[in-house]
Design an enzyme around this catalytic site. Sequence first.
Site, short mmCIF file in Angstrom:
data_model
loop_
_atom_site.label_atom_id
_atom_site.label_comp_id
_atom_site.label_asym_id
_atom_site.label_seq_id
_atom_site.Cartn_x
_atom_site.Cartn_y
_atom_site.Cartn_z
N LYS A 54 -31.69 -19.21 3.33
CA LYS A 54 -31.91 -17.78 3.03
C LYS A 54 -31.50 -16.93 4.23
CE LYS A 54 -35.68 -18.76 -0.15
NZ LYS A 54 -37.13 -18.92 -0.27
N GLN A 98 -42.54 -18.04 2.86
CA GLN A 98 -42.11 -19.26 2.16
C GLN A 98 -43.32 -20.04 1.65
OE1 GLN A 98 -38.90 -20.28 1.47
NE2 GLN A 98 -39.84 -21.95 0.32
N ASP A 121 -39.70 -11.29 -3.06
CA ASP A 121 -39.95 -12.41 -3.97
C ASP A 121 -40.52 -11.91 -5.31
OD1 ASP A 121 -39.11 -14.93 -3.19
OD2 ASP A 121 -40.81 -15.27 -1.87
#
Length: 294
Positions: A54, A98, A121
Amino acid sequence: MAARIIDGKAMAQDLRAKIADAAAALTRTTGIVPGLAVVLVGNDPASEVYVRTKSKAVVDAGMRSFDHKLAAETPEAELIALVGRLNADPAVHGILVQLPLPPPIDATRVLNTIDPGKDVDGFHPVNAGRLATGLPALVPCTPLGCVRLAKAAHPALAGMEAVVIGRSNIVGKPLAQLLLAENCTVTIAHSRTRDLPAVCRRADLLFAAVGRPEMVRGGWIKPGATVIDVGINRVAGEAGKTRLVGDVAFAEARQVAGAITPVPGGVGPMTIACVILNTLRAACAALGVAAPDL
Ligand code: NDP
């Protein structure tokens, strides 16, 4: 005839190039470089790979990546304090924590402290609620990628029978919401669904987000259907090595489906592309600039 392979890798490359152009244009007009903060807690090897991928994608798109690596023993309060600082930092337009977080950290409590405007997200209840009620929202990246992949086979999804196997908050539920917004007739299947093969055989669009290697068999698929395989499962391969497979038995499914995504090279790369797309969108919103239609 074997199904057409939907090339997620190529589609992701194309999207990433467009995002990089749009980010450069935003920087030219505003002087601001979009920034994504990625927070990793602990040493989970798979998470380390995702985070590196990412961060690299962000930098490749001409954006700034702020990487925060914390020890597994980091207290929850310290992690929440870091999120607070990132919320307040004007150089940070997106925040990504994460998952999974090591115990005893409560992931929901941490994610709920992210500013919804920086929640790239799309896991914050405000964004989930906005998606469910049809308001503009930051939408989870994997479902966003899945819909783009399905549209590669069928640009207009309206009226199609869509079956989503899996009802997680990060994939199944938001994916179902996006498909509803595309005017599909949506069924969400899960571990208590009766006669799952029969439910799947109704689908013009079948999305598998289960986490069970090759569970969906060729005989579950309606001839000509589009199959989007979200699953990433590591299984034993040849010569003591491991390999990745999806939730769909690819070789069988390919003989029946009209179009299908491979694993790897399908949903995974599109998810990464959508992380940077959401970062660009969050930066545009923060700057009061209309987000480009990519
Ligand atoms: P979860 O474990 O959170 O959810 C799995 C879902 O599958 C649950 O809703 C569960 O039902 C359902 N399920 C489990 N067993 C069965 C069964 N036998 N029959 C029908 N349904 C079943 O997983 P995630 O949604 O987080 O992820 C799903 C898969 O997608 C995983 O392989 C994951 O690695 C992958 N993934 C891939 C991403 C990518 O970028 N490509 C990103 C995110 C995930 P119930 O609710 O009843 O328990």
